[in-house]
Design a protein around this motif. Structure first.
Motif, PDB file in Angstrom:
ATOM      1  N   THR A  70       0.904  -1.040   0.105  1.00  0.00           N
ATOM      2  CA  THR A  70       0.062   0.082  -0.119  1.00  0.00           C
ATOM      3  C   THR A  70       0.780   1.158  -0.097  1.00  0.00           C
ATOM      4  OG1 THR A  70      -1.829  -1.250   1.063  1.00  0.00           O
ATOM      5  CG2 THR A  70      -1.733   1.341   1.148  1.00  0.00           C
ATOM      6  N   PHE A  71       0.457   2.201  -1.000  1.00  0.00           N
ATOM      7  CA  PHE A  71       1.398   3.414  -1.105  1.00  0.00           C
ATOM      8  C   PHE A  71       0.723   4.430   0.002  1.00  0.00           C
ATOM      9  CE2 PHE A  71       2.715   7.648  -2.436  1.00  0.00           C
ATOM     10  CZ  PHE A  71       3.962   7.129  -2.980  1.00  0.00           C
ATOM     11  N   VAL A  72       1.523   5.092   0.847  1.00  0.00           N
ATOM     12  CA  VAL A  72       1.121   5.912   1.895  1.00  0.00           C
ATOM     13  C   VAL A  72       1.447   7.278   1.492  1.00  0.00           C
ATOM     14  CG1 VAL A  72       0.760   6.148   4.598  1.00  0.00           C
ATOM     15  CG2 VAL A  72       1.275   3.850   3.764  1.00  0.00           C
ATOM     16  N   ILE A  73       0.362   8.170   1.659  1.00  0.00           N
ATOM     17  CA  ILE A  73       0.553   9.678   1.354  1.00  0.00           C
ATOM     18  C   ILE A  73       0.386  10.119   2.767  1.00  0.00           C
ATOM     19  CG2 ILE A  73      -0.143  11.648   0.235  1.00  0.00           C
ATOM     20  CD1 ILE A  73      -0.859  10.112  -2.040  1.00  0.00           C
ATOM     21  N   GLY A  74       0.953  10.964   3.527  1.00  0.00           N
ATOM     22  CA  GLY A  74       0.998  11.873   4.640  1.00  0.00           C
ATOM     23  C   GLY A  74       0.610  13.179   3.819  1.00  0.00           C
ATOM     24  N   ALA A  75      -0.555  14.029   4.530  1.00  0.00           N
ATOM     25  CA  ALA A  75      -1.008  15.160   3.975  1.00  0.00           C
ATOM     26  C   ALA A  75      -1.379  16.075   5.221  1.00  0.00           C
ATOM     27  CB  ALA A  75      -1.974  15.102   2.953  1.00  0.00           C
ATOM     28  N   SER A  76      -0.911  17.435   4.938  1.00  0.00           N
ATOM     29  CA  SER A  76      -1.600  18.431   5.882  1.00  0.00           C
ATOM     30  C   SER A  76      -2.984  18.427   5.775  1.00  0.00           C
ATOM     31  CB  SER A  76      -0.766  19.819   5.831  1.00  0.00           C
ATOM     32  OG  SER A  76      -1.153  20.112   4.451  1.00  0.00           O
ATOM     33  N   PHE A  77      -3.672  18.937   6.857  1.00  0.00           N
ATOM     34  CA  PHE A  77      -5.109  19.065   6.637  1.00  0.00           C
ATOM     35  C   PHE A  77      -5.834  19.721   5.836  1.00  0.00           C
ATOM     36  CE2 PHE A  77      -4.215  18.506  11.651  1.00  0.00           C
ATOM     37  CZ  PHE A  77      -4.781  17.451  11.762  1.00  0.00           C
TER      38      PHE A  77
ATOM     39  N   LEU B  52      -3.245   4.751   0.912  1.00  0.00           N
ATOM     40  CA  LEU B  52      -3.871   5.315   2.150  1.00  0.00           C
ATOM     41  C   LEU B  52      -3.256   6.818   2.321  1.00  0.00           C
ATOM     42  CD1 LEU B  52      -4.971   4.694   4.921  1.00  0.00           C
ATOM     43  CD2 LEU B  52      -2.644   3.779   5.651  1.00  0.00           C
ATOM     44  N   VAL B  53      -4.029   7.365   2.970  1.00  0.00           N
ATOM     45  CA  VAL B  53      -3.731   8.771   3.263  1.00  0.00           C
ATOM     46  C   VAL B  53      -3.763   9.060   4.804  1.00  0.00           C
ATOM     47  CG1 VAL B  53      -4.474  11.355   2.920  1.00  0.00           C
ATOM     48  CG2 VAL B  53      -4.729   9.646   1.124  1.00  0.00           C
ATOM     49  N   GLN B  54      -2.773   9.529   5.213  1.00  0.00           N
ATOM     50  CA  GLN B  54      -2.797  10.010   6.694  1.00  0.00           C
ATOM     51  C   GLN B  54      -2.628  11.265   7.036  1.00  0.00           C
ATOM     52  OE1 GLN B  54       0.032   7.818   8.941  1.00  0.00           O
ATOM     53  NE2 GLN B  54      -0.697   5.851   8.215  1.00  0.00           N
ATOM     54  N   ILE B  55      -3.585  11.980   7.579  1.00  0.00           N
ATOM     55  CA  ILE B  55      -3.646  13.578   7.631  1.00  0.00           C
ATOM     56  C   ILE B  55      -3.148  13.984   9.024  1.00  0.00           C
ATOM     57  CG2 ILE B  55      -5.109  15.541   7.644  1.00  0.00           C
ATOM     58  CD1 ILE B  55      -7.206  13.627   5.575  1.00  0.00           C
ATOM     59  N   ASP B  56      -2.432  15.060   9.229  1.00  0.00           N
ATOM     60  CA  ASP B  56      -2.040  15.537  10.491  1.00  0.00           C
ATOM     61  C   ASP B  56      -1.318  16.724  10.054  1.00  0.00           C
ATOM     62  OD1 ASP B  56      -1.141  15.686  13.213  1.00  0.00           O
ATOM     63  OD2 ASP B  56      -0.744  13.481  13.225  1.00  0.00           O
ATOM     64  N   LEU B  57      -0.835  17.404  11.087  1.00  0.00           N
ATOM     65  CA  LEU B  57       0.049  18.812  10.822  1.00  0.00           C
ATOM     66  C   LEU B  57       1.349  18.512  10.088  1.00  0.00           C
ATOM     67  CD1 LEU B  57      -0.106  20.067  14.626  1.00  0.00           C
ATOM     68  CD2 LEU B  57      -1.475  20.972  12.916  1.00  0.00           C
ATOM     69  N   SER B  58       1.722  19.440   9.370  1.00  0.00           N
ATOM     70  CA  SER B  58       2.898  19.425   8.461  1.00  0.00           C
ATOM     71  C   SER B  58       4.141  18.889   9.163  1.00  0.00           C
ATOM     72  CB  SER B  58       3.080  20.587   7.910  1.00  0.00           C
ATOM     73  OG  SER B  58       2.041  21.092   6.911  1.00  0.00           O
ATOM     74  N   GLY B  59       4.223  19.437  10.247  1.00  0.00           N
ATOM     75  CA  GLY B  59       5.547  18.880  11.165  1.00  0.00           C
ATOM     76  C   GLY B  59       5.271  17.482  11.559  1.00  0.00           C
ATOM     77  N   LYS B  60       4.166  17.127  11.844  1.00  0.00           N
ATOM     78  CA  LYS B  60       4.264  15.837  12.218  1.00  0.00           C
ATOM     79  C   LYS B  60       4.019  14.922  10.906  1.00  0.00           C
ATOM     80  CE  LYS B  60       1.423  16.490  16.331  1.00  0.00           C
ATOM     81  NZ  LYS B  60       0.481  16.122  17.129  1.00  0.00           N
ATOM     82  N   VAL B  61       3.799  15.046   9.788  1.00  0.00           N
ATOM     83  CA  VAL B  61       3.636  14.530   8.541  1.00  0.00           C
ATOM     84  C   VAL B  61       5.053  14.429   8.237  1.00  0.00           C
ATOM     85  CG1 VAL B  61       3.063  14.384   6.175  1.00  0.00           C
ATOM     86  CG2 VAL B  61       1.425  15.036   7.693  1.00  0.00           C
ATOM     87  N   LEU B  62       5.954  15.382   8.204  1.00  0.00           N
ATOM     88  CA  LEU B  62       7.502  15.010   7.881  1.00  0.00           C
ATOM     89  C   LEU B  62       8.357  14.291   9.059  1.00  0.00           C
ATOM     90  CD1 LEU B  62       8.632  18.931   7.191  1.00  0.00           C
ATOM     91  CD2 LEU B  62       8.278  17.233   5.519  1.00  0.00           C
TER      92      LEU B  62
ATOM     93  N   ILE C 280       5.504   6.683   6.121  1.00  0.00           N
ATOM     94  CA  ILE C 280       4.827   7.206   4.761  1.00  0.00           C
ATOM     95  C   ILE C 280       5.897   7.300   3.747  1.00  0.00           C
ATOM     96  CG2 ILE C 280       3.171   8.551   6.086  1.00  0.00           C
ATOM     97  CD1 ILE C 280       4.493  11.111   5.206  1.00  0.00           C
ATOM     98  N   ASP C 281       4.972   7.080   2.467  1.00  0.00           N
ATOM     99  CA  ASP C 281       5.989   7.309   1.305  1.00  0.00           C
ATOM    100  C   ASP C 281       6.079   8.670   0.814  1.00  0.00           C
ATOM    101  OD1 ASP C 281       6.306   4.344   0.709  1.00  0.00           O
ATOM    102  OD2 ASP C 281       4.103   4.199   0.867  1.00  0.00           O
ATOM    103  N   LEU C 282       5.124   9.531   0.810  1.00  0.00           N
ATOM    104  CA  LEU C 282       5.258  10.592   0.246  1.00  0.00           C
ATOM    105  C   LEU C 282       4.404  11.625   1.219  1.00  0.00           C
ATOM    106  CD1 LEU C 282       5.838  12.430  -2.640  1.00  0.00           C
ATOM    107  CD2 LEU C 282       3.492  11.660  -3.173  1.00  0.00           C
ATOM    108  N   ALA C 283       5.167  12.958   1.145  1.00  0.00           N
ATOM    109  CA  ALA C 283       4.482  14.021   1.938  1.00  0.00           C
ATOM    110  C   ALA C 283       3.961  15.211   1.120  1.00  0.00           C
ATOM    111  CB  ALA C 283       5.362  14.649   3.104  1.00  0.00           C
ATOM    112  N   LEU C 284       2.545  15.632   1.271  1.00  0.00           N
ATOM    113  CA  LEU C 284       2.165  16.710   0.822  1.00  0.00           C
ATOM    114  C   LEU C 284       1.690  17.460   1.869  1.00  0.00           C
ATOM    115  CD1 LEU C 284      -0.259  14.862  -1.592  1.00  0.00           C
ATOM    116  CD2 LEU C 284       2.073  15.702  -1.965  1.00  0.00           C
ATOM    117  N   ILE C 285       2.460  18.823   1.986  1.00  0.00           N
ATOM    118  CA  ILE C 285       2.616  19.692   3.188  1.00  0.00           C
ATOM    119  C   ILE C 285       2.459  21.119   2.818  1.00  0.00           C
ATOM    120  CG2 ILE C 285       3.956  18.065   4.442  1.00  0.00           C
ATOM    121  CD1 ILE C 285       6.529  19.476   3.774  1.00  0.00           C
TER     122      ILE C 285
END
Length: 299
Positions: free
Chosen positions: A93-100, A123-133, A141-146
């Motif tokens: 599963t490719f996991v993307i972390g993204a800010s809110f 799969l998308v995981q949403i959190d504050l930008s700092g926590k995504v990093l 996660i594999d990729l961050a969108l912040i």
């Protein structure tokens, strides 16, 4: 025999971007490293391949020949990558972390597109930008969108979209609001830990405005709560307002459930970034998702 394909990849990036500096940003390496790799190719071929000009670059005759060879090689590599994808573990599963703001309002419309690109689950995981990093550095996660980030070693940052904040209310507002009128509204604000609150506070500080004198009716912990609070506020009293990314309220603006305005003399803008680990810049799954995202002016 030339076996270092990374140097040819650098050469192709320079030609595509028409710039050493833009190629370095795309590849996530320093500009001196880009120059050094070109020099290595020129020494290997015993021929100059690129001429640097004030308005970009041009290829020499040897450079044009190398470019044709490198394109054929790149096509072969891409075909091999497609075959590799077919035999890789399909349960991955490719996991993307993204800010809110990105995760809730920008990304959802294109998740199926990302899934089709890699032929796998996302799969998308949403959190504050700092926590995504933090999740990116921990390889959760594999990729961050912040949003505008703190730049960290070992991470490649690609500037992506420009985001704009607007003043909004459930009552019509003038197209432009004078800063002196801001204390006449009831305010709903984001919590102090949010990046939205920081961007707004910085803009107010730069303009010499003191938001402490505003009539703050409530403070909320999410963009959704802010939108709903303003939507359901009384229309009989003075307007209740908030400041939020315009992408978060596009549907409400279109249906005239909310109305927005700009504040004279204030610039409420920030950039969104695509971020990933440097040691994964050649990862076949990651490359395909990054290319897909970066081609989207509005994902």
């Amino acid at each position: 025999m030339l076996k270092d394909f990374a140097k040819l990849e650098t050469f192709l990036a320079i030609v595509k971007e028409k710039s050493f500096s833009k190629a370095s940003k795309k590849l996530g390496i320093s500009q001196p490293a880009v120059t050094q790799q070109v020099k290595w190719l020129e020494d290997y071929l015993d021929s100059k391949i690129i001429e640097r000009r004030k308005n970009g670059i041009t290829l020499t005759k040897s450079g044009e020949e190398l470019y044709r060879v490198a394109l054929r090689l790149n096509k072969c590599v891409n075909n091999v990558e497609k075959e590799i994808i077919k035999i890789m573990n399909k349960e991955l599963t490719f996991v993307i972390g993204a800010s809110f703001t990105i995760g809730n309002y920008v990304l959802p419309a294109s998740l199926n597109g990302v899934k089709e690109v890699i032929e796998n689950d996302v799969l998308v995981q949403i959190d504050l930008s700092g926590k995504v990093l933090d999740m990116l550095l921990d390889k959760k996660i594999d990729l961050a969108l912040i949003e505008s980030p703190v730049f960290l070693d070992g991470v490649i940052y690609r500037e992506w979209l420009e985001d704009e904040f607007v003043l909004f209310s459930n009552q019509p507002l003038p197209r432009y609001v004078n800063p002196s009128d801001l204390d006449s509204y009831n305010w709903v604000c984001r919590d102090e830990d949010s990046h939205t609150r920081k961007v707004i506070a910085d803009a107010f500080d730069e303009s010499g405005l003191d938001c402490k004198v505003f009539n703050i009716a409530s403070t909320v912990s999410s963009a959704t709560a802010l939108i709903q609070t303003v939507l359901k506020s009384s229309k009989d009293d003075k307007p209740t307002v908030g400041i939020l990314s315009k992408v978060a309220i596009e549907d409400e603006l279109e249906s005239n459930r909310l109305f927005c305005a700009k504040i004279k003399g204030l610039r409420f803008k920030r950039n969104f970034y695509v971020a990933y680990l440097k040691d994964r810049k050649h990862d076949v799954y990651l490359e395909k998702v990054v290319d897909f995202v970066m081609k989207k002016e509005r994902i």
